[in-house]
Design an enzyme around this catalytic site. Structure first.
Site, PDB file in Angstrom:
ATOM      1  N   HIS A 223     -21.817  -5.327   4.647  1.00 38.88           N
ATOM      2  CA  HIS A 223     -21.608  -6.651   4.065  1.00 38.88           C
ATOM      3  C   HIS A 223     -22.752  -7.613   4.381  1.00 38.88           C
ATOM      4  O   HIS A 223     -23.312  -7.614   5.469  1.00 38.88           O
ATOM      5  CB  HIS A 223     -20.286  -7.242   4.557  1.00 38.88           C
ATOM      6  CG  HIS A 223     -20.203  -7.383   6.048  1.00 38.88           C
ATOM      7  ND1 HIS A 223     -20.663  -8.484   6.726  1.00 38.88           N
ATOM      8  CD2 HIS A 223     -19.714  -6.549   7.002  1.00 38.88           C
ATOM      9  CE1 HIS A 223     -20.452  -8.342   8.025  1.00 38.88           C
ATOM     10  NE2 HIS A 223     -19.876  -7.166   8.221  1.00 38.88           N
ATOM     11  N   ASP A 224     -23.113  -8.399   3.387  1.00 39.19           N
ATOM     12  CA  ASP A 224     -24.077  -9.488   3.512  1.00 39.19           C
ATOM     13  C   ASP A 224     -25.507  -9.014   3.779  1.00 39.19           C
ATOM     14  O   ASP A 224     -26.352  -9.814   4.175  1.00 39.19           O
ATOM     15  CB  ASP A 224     -23.656 -10.482   4.605  1.00 39.19           C
ATOM     16  CG  ASP A 224     -22.279 -11.062   4.362  1.00 39.19           C
ATOM     17  OD1 ASP A 224     -22.110 -11.811   3.385  1.00 39.19           O
ATOM     18  OD2 ASP A 224     -21.347 -10.741   5.132  1.00 39.19           O
TER      19      ASP A 224
ATOM     20  N   GLY B  83     -23.990  -5.203   9.251  1.00 46.03           N
ATOM     21  CA  GLY B  83     -23.870  -6.417   8.459  1.00 46.03           C
ATOM     22  C   GLY B  83     -24.995  -7.408   8.684  1.00 46.03           C
ATOM     23  O   GLY B  83     -25.620  -7.454   9.750  1.00 46.03           O
TER      24      GLY B  83
END
Length: 266
Positions: free
Chosen positions: A121-122, A139
Protein backbone atom coordinates in the site's frame (compact mmCIF):
# COMPACT_ATOMS: atom_id res chain seq x y z
CA UNK A 1 -14.62 -3.85 -28.61
CA UNK A 2 -12.98 -5.66 -25.70
CA UNK A 3 -12.45 -9.40 -25.97
CA UNK A 4 -13.61 -11.31 -22.89
CA UNK A 5 -13.25 -15.08 -22.56
CA UNK A 6 -16.57 -16.81 -21.79
CA UNK A 7 -15.23 -18.16 -18.49
CA UNK A 8 -14.07 -14.74 -17.25
CA UNK A 9 -16.24 -12.70 -14.86
CA UNK A 10 -16.34 -8.98 -15.67
CA UNK A 11 -18.60 -6.75 -13.60
CA UNK A 12 -20.96 -4.72 -15.79
CA UNK A 13 -19.71 -1.53 -14.16
CA UNK A 14 -16.08 -2.15 -15.13
CA UNK A 15 -14.77 0.02 -17.96
CA UNK A 16 -12.82 -1.78 -20.67
CA UNK A 17 -11.44 0.26 -23.57
CA UNK A 18 -11.04 -0.89 -27.14
CA UNK A 19 -8.73 -3.83 -27.68
CA UNK A 20 -8.66 -5.01 -24.07
CA UNK A 21 -8.35 -8.79 -23.74
CA UNK A 22 -9.53 -10.67 -20.64
CA UNK A 23 -8.35 -14.27 -20.40
CA UNK A 24 -10.00 -17.41 -19.07
CA UNK A 25 -11.23 -17.42 -15.47
CA UNK A 26 -10.06 -13.90 -14.73
CA UNK A 27 -12.20 -11.64 -12.55
CA UNK A 28 -12.61 -7.89 -13.08
CA UNK A 29 -14.34 -5.86 -10.36
CA UNK A 30 -16.88 -3.02 -10.69
CA UNK A 31 -14.50 -0.13 -9.95
CA UNK A 32 -11.83 -1.16 -12.46
CA UNK A 33 -10.88 0.83 -15.57
CA UNK A 34 -8.57 -0.78 -18.14
CA UNK A 35 -7.01 1.16 -21.03
CA UNK A 36 -6.87 0.22 -24.69
CA UNK A 37 -4.71 -2.68 -25.77
CA UNK A 38 -4.12 -4.10 -22.30
CA UNK A 39 -4.05 -7.89 -22.10
CA UNK A 40 -5.10 -9.72 -18.95
CA UNK A 41 -4.08 -13.38 -18.92
CA UNK A 42 -5.89 -16.31 -17.29
CA UNK A 43 -6.72 -16.49 -13.58
CA UNK A 44 -5.98 -12.83 -12.85
CA UNK A 45 -8.03 -10.94 -10.27
CA UNK A 46 -8.28 -7.15 -10.69
CA UNK A 47 -10.41 -5.47 -8.04
CA UNK A 48 -10.67 -2.35 -5.89
CA UNK A 49 -10.62 1.19 -7.28
CA UNK A 50 -8.01 0.35 -9.89
CA UNK A 51 -7.12 2.33 -13.01
CA UNK A 52 -4.87 0.70 -15.61
CA UNK A 53 -3.47 2.46 -18.68
CA UNK A 54 -2.78 1.31 -22.22
CA UNK A 55 -0.90 -1.68 -23.62
CA UNK A 56 -0.10 -3.44 -20.37
CA UNK A 57 0.25 -7.20 -20.11
CA UNK A 58 -0.74 -9.18 -17.02
CA UNK A 59 0.35 -12.79 -16.83
CA UNK A 60 -1.55 -15.49 -14.98
CA UNK A 61 -2.36 -15.70 -11.27
CA UNK A 62 -1.73 -12.08 -10.25
CA UNK A 63 -3.80 -10.22 -7.63
CA UNK A 64 -4.15 -6.56 -8.58
CA UNK A 65 -5.92 -3.89 -6.52
CA UNK A 66 -6.69 -5.97 -3.44
CA UNK A 67 -7.17 -4.36 -0.03
CA UNK A 68 -4.01 -3.10 1.66
CA UNK A 69 -2.30 -5.41 4.13
CA UNK A 70 -2.64 -2.83 6.87
CA UNK A 71 -4.70 -3.39 10.02
CA UNK A 72 -5.60 0.32 10.07
CA UNK A 73 -7.50 0.00 6.79
CA UNK A 74 -11.26 0.14 7.44
CA UNK A 75 -12.71 -0.26 3.98
CA UNK A 76 -11.99 3.24 2.66
CA UNK A 77 -12.11 3.50 -1.17
CA UNK A 78 -8.39 3.90 -1.76
CA UNK A 79 -6.82 3.42 -5.19
CA UNK A 80 -4.26 1.68 -7.37
CA UNK A 81 -3.08 3.46 -10.53
CA UNK A 82 -0.98 1.71 -13.18
CA UNK A 83 0.40 3.51 -16.23
CA UNK A 84 1.12 2.30 -19.77
CA UNK A 85 3.15 -0.51 -21.38
CA UNK A 86 3.98 -2.38 -18.20
CA UNK A 87 4.69 -6.11 -18.12
CA UNK A 88 3.46 -7.80 -14.94
CA UNK A 89 4.46 -11.45 -14.67
CA UNK A 90 3.01 -14.34 -12.69
CA UNK A 91 1.81 -14.21 -9.07
CA UNK A 92 2.31 -10.48 -8.50
CA UNK A 93 0.38 -8.71 -5.73
CA UNK A 94 -0.32 -4.96 -5.95
CA UNK A 95 -2.40 -3.40 -3.15
CA UNK A 96 -4.36 -0.17 -3.00
CA UNK A 97 -3.33 2.72 -0.73
CA UNK A 98 -4.45 3.83 2.71
CA UNK A 99 -5.95 7.05 4.00
CA UNK A 100 -3.04 7.32 6.43
CA UNK A 101 -0.88 8.24 3.42
CA UNK A 102 -1.66 9.38 -0.14
CA UNK A 103 -4.50 6.91 -0.51
CA UNK A 104 -3.03 5.56 -3.74
CA UNK A 105 -0.41 3.07 -4.88
CA UNK A 106 1.13 3.98 -8.23
CA UNK A 107 3.17 2.26 -10.92
CA UNK A 108 4.45 4.38 -13.83
CA UNK A 109 5.15 3.42 -17.44
CA UNK A 110 7.33 0.85 -19.21
CA UNK A 111 8.18 -1.21 -16.13
CA UNK A 112 9.19 -4.86 -16.22
CA UNK A 113 7.79 -6.58 -13.13
CA UNK A 114 8.83 -10.21 -12.76
CA UNK A 115 7.08 -13.03 -10.90
CA UNK A 116 6.07 -12.87 -7.24
CA UNK A 117 6.71 -9.14 -6.85
CA UNK A 118 4.78 -7.37 -4.09
CA UNK A 119 3.92 -3.66 -4.18
CA UNK A 120 2.39 -2.82 -0.82
CA UNK A 121 0.00 0.00 0.00
CA UNK A 122 0.97 3.58 -0.81
CA UNK A 123 4.09 2.65 -2.78
CA UNK A 124 5.16 4.92 -5.61
CA UNK A 125 7.14 3.28 -8.41
CA UNK A 126 8.42 5.39 -11.32
CA UNK A 127 8.99 4.37 -14.93
CA UNK A 128 11.44 2.10 -16.76
CA UNK A 129 12.21 0.06 -13.66
CA UNK A 130 13.05 -3.64 -13.55
CA UNK A 131 11.93 -5.84 -10.66
CA UNK A 132 13.38 -9.35 -10.71
CA UNK A 133 11.59 -12.32 -9.16
CA UNK A 134 10.45 -11.97 -5.56
CA UNK A 135 11.48 -8.32 -5.10
CA UNK A 136 9.30 -7.03 -2.27
CA UNK A 137 8.27 -3.52 -1.22
CA UNK A 138 6.74 -2.76 2.16
CA UNK A 139 4.26 0.10 2.51
CA UNK A 140 5.00 3.75 1.65
CA UNK A 141 8.17 2.97 -0.37
CA UNK A 142 9.24 5.30 -3.20
CA UNK A 143 11.18 3.95 -6.18
CA UNK A 144 12.67 6.33 -8.77
CA UNK A 145 12.86 5.92 -12.54
CA UNK A 146 15.25 3.35 -14.03
CA UNK A 147 15.85 1.56 -10.71
CA UNK A 148 16.74 -2.13 -10.92
CA UNK A 149 15.64 -4.41 -8.08
CA UNK A 150 17.36 -7.79 -8.22
CA UNK A 151 15.79 -11.05 -7.12
CA UNK A 152 14.67 -11.37 -3.49
CA UNK A 153 15.61 -7.77 -2.69
CA UNK A 154 13.33 -6.29 -0.06
CA UNK A 155 12.70 -2.74 1.12
CA UNK A 156 11.59 -1.54 4.56
CA UNK A 157 8.53 0.69 4.81
CA UNK A 158 8.98 4.43 4.12
CA UNK A 159 12.33 3.94 2.35
CA UNK A 160 13.23 5.81 -0.86
CA UNK A 161 15.43 4.62 -3.71
CA UNK A 162 16.70 7.30 -6.07
CA UNK A 163 16.69 7.10 -9.89
CA UNK A 164 19.17 4.80 -11.66
CA UNK A 165 20.12 2.92 -8.49
CA UNK A 166 20.86 -0.80 -8.64
CA UNK A 167 19.88 -3.06 -5.74
CA UNK A 168 21.65 -6.41 -5.73
CA UNK A 169 20.21 -9.87 -5.15
CA UNK A 170 18.81 -10.65 -1.68
CA UNK A 171 19.65 -7.15 -0.45
CA UNK A 172 17.71 -6.00 2.60
CA UNK A 173 17.18 -2.24 2.69
CA UNK A 174 16.24 -0.34 5.84
CA UNK A 175 17.57 3.08 4.76
CA UNK A 176 17.30 5.30 1.70
CA UNK A 177 19.46 4.85 -1.41
CA UNK A 178 20.73 7.95 -3.29
CA UNK A 179 20.46 8.13 -7.09
CA UNK A 180 22.98 6.22 -9.24
CA UNK A 181 24.29 4.07 -6.36
CA UNK A 182 24.96 0.34 -6.75
CA UNK A 183 24.57 -1.63 -3.55
CA UNK A 184 24.34 -5.16 -2.29
CA UNK A 185 24.37 -7.25 0.86
CA UNK A 186 22.48 -7.77 4.09
CA UNK A 187 22.87 -5.31 5.68
CA UNK A 188 23.14 -3.29 2.47
CA UNK A 189 26.43 -1.66 1.53
CA UNK A 190 27.23 0.76 -1.29
CA UNK A 191 29.72 -0.54 -3.86
CA UNK A 192 30.05 2.32 -6.32
CA UNK A 193 28.06 3.88 -9.15
CA UNK A 194 25.74 1.97 -11.49
CA UNK A 195 28.06 2.75 -14.39
CA UNK A 196 26.92 0.01 -16.75
CA UNK A 197 23.30 1.09 -16.40
CA UNK A 198 24.19 4.72 -17.06
CA UNK A 199 26.14 3.80 -20.20
CA UNK A 200 23.18 1.84 -21.53
CA UNK A 201 20.94 4.87 -21.02
CA UNK A 202 23.19 7.22 -22.96
CA UNK A 203 25.01 9.09 -20.19
CA UNK A 204 28.19 10.68 -21.50
CA UNK A 205 31.63 9.99 -20.08
CA UNK A 206 31.72 13.49 -18.61
CA UNK A 207 28.36 13.02 -16.90
CA UNK A 208 29.41 9.65 -15.48
CA UNK A 209 32.68 11.14 -14.23
CA UNK A 210 30.72 13.89 -12.45
CA UNK A 211 28.49 11.30 -10.81
CA UNK A 212 31.51 9.21 -9.77
CA UNK A 213 33.13 12.28 -8.24
CA UNK A 214 29.92 13.00 -6.31
CA UNK A 215 29.83 9.39 -5.11
CA UNK A 216 33.42 9.63 -3.85
CA UNK A 217 32.56 12.85 -2.04
CA UNK A 218 29.63 11.17 -0.30
CA UNK A 219 31.13 7.74 0.37
CA UNK A 220 34.92 7.88 0.24
CA UNK A 221 35.98 11.30 1.48
CA UNK A 222 35.51 10.74 5.20
CA UNK A 223 33.26 13.81 5.41
CA UNK A 224 30.20 13.95 7.61
CA UNK A 225 26.89 14.00 5.78
CA UNK A 226 26.52 17.77 6.22
CA UNK A 227 30.08 18.35 5.04
CA UNK A 228 29.45 16.14 2.04
CA UNK A 229 26.33 18.15 1.14
CA UNK A 230 28.39 21.35 1.16
CA UNK A 231 31.08 19.74 -0.98
CA UNK A 232 28.48 18.53 -3.48
CA UNK A 233 27.06 22.04 -3.70
CA UNK A 234 30.50 23.33 -4.62
CA UNK A 235 30.95 20.51 -7.13
CA UNK A 236 27.74 21.53 -8.91
CA UNK A 237 29.23 24.92 -9.71
CA UNK A 238 32.46 23.62 -11.26
CA UNK A 239 32.78 24.79 -14.88
CA UNK A 240 33.54 21.40 -16.42
CA UNK A 241 30.65 19.74 -14.61
CA UNK A 242 28.20 22.42 -15.74
CA UNK A 243 29.44 22.27 -19.32
CA UNK A 244 28.85 18.50 -19.49
CA UNK A 245 25.42 18.63 -17.87
CA UNK A 246 26.79 16.66 -14.93
CA UNK A 247 25.73 19.39 -12.52
CA UNK A 248 22.11 18.26 -12.96
CA UNK A 249 23.00 14.78 -11.74
CA UNK A 250 25.19 16.03 -8.90
CA UNK A 251 22.29 18.25 -7.84
CA UNK A 252 19.93 15.28 -7.96
CA UNK A 253 22.16 13.39 -5.57
CA UNK A 254 22.54 16.36 -3.22
CA UNK A 255 18.84 17.18 -3.17
CA UNK A 256 17.99 13.55 -2.49
CA UNK A 257 20.01 13.77 0.72
CA UNK A 258 17.73 16.55 1.94
CA UNK A 259 14.67 14.33 1.52
CA UNK A 260 16.09 11.13 3.02
CA UNK A 261 13.87 10.57 6.04
CA UNK A 262 15.45 7.29 7.19
CA UNK A 263 19.07 8.21 6.60
CA UNK A 264 21.02 6.78 3.68
CA UNK A 265 22.86 3.51 3.20
CA UNK A 266 26.42 4.63 3.87
Amino acid sequence: MASVHPSAIVDPKAQLDEGVEIGPYSIIGPNVTIGAGTKVGPHVVIEGHTTIGKDNQFFQFSSIGAAPQDKKWSGEPTRLVIGDRNTIREFCTFNTGTVQDKGVTTLGNDNWISAYVHLAHDCTVGSNTIFSNNAQLAGHVEIGDWVIMSGFANVHQFCKIGPHAFVGMSTSLTQDVPPFVLLNGNPAQAHGVNIEGLKRRGFTREQINAIRAAYKTLYRSGLTLEEAKAALLAQEAEADVVASGGDVHVRAMREFLDTASRGIVR
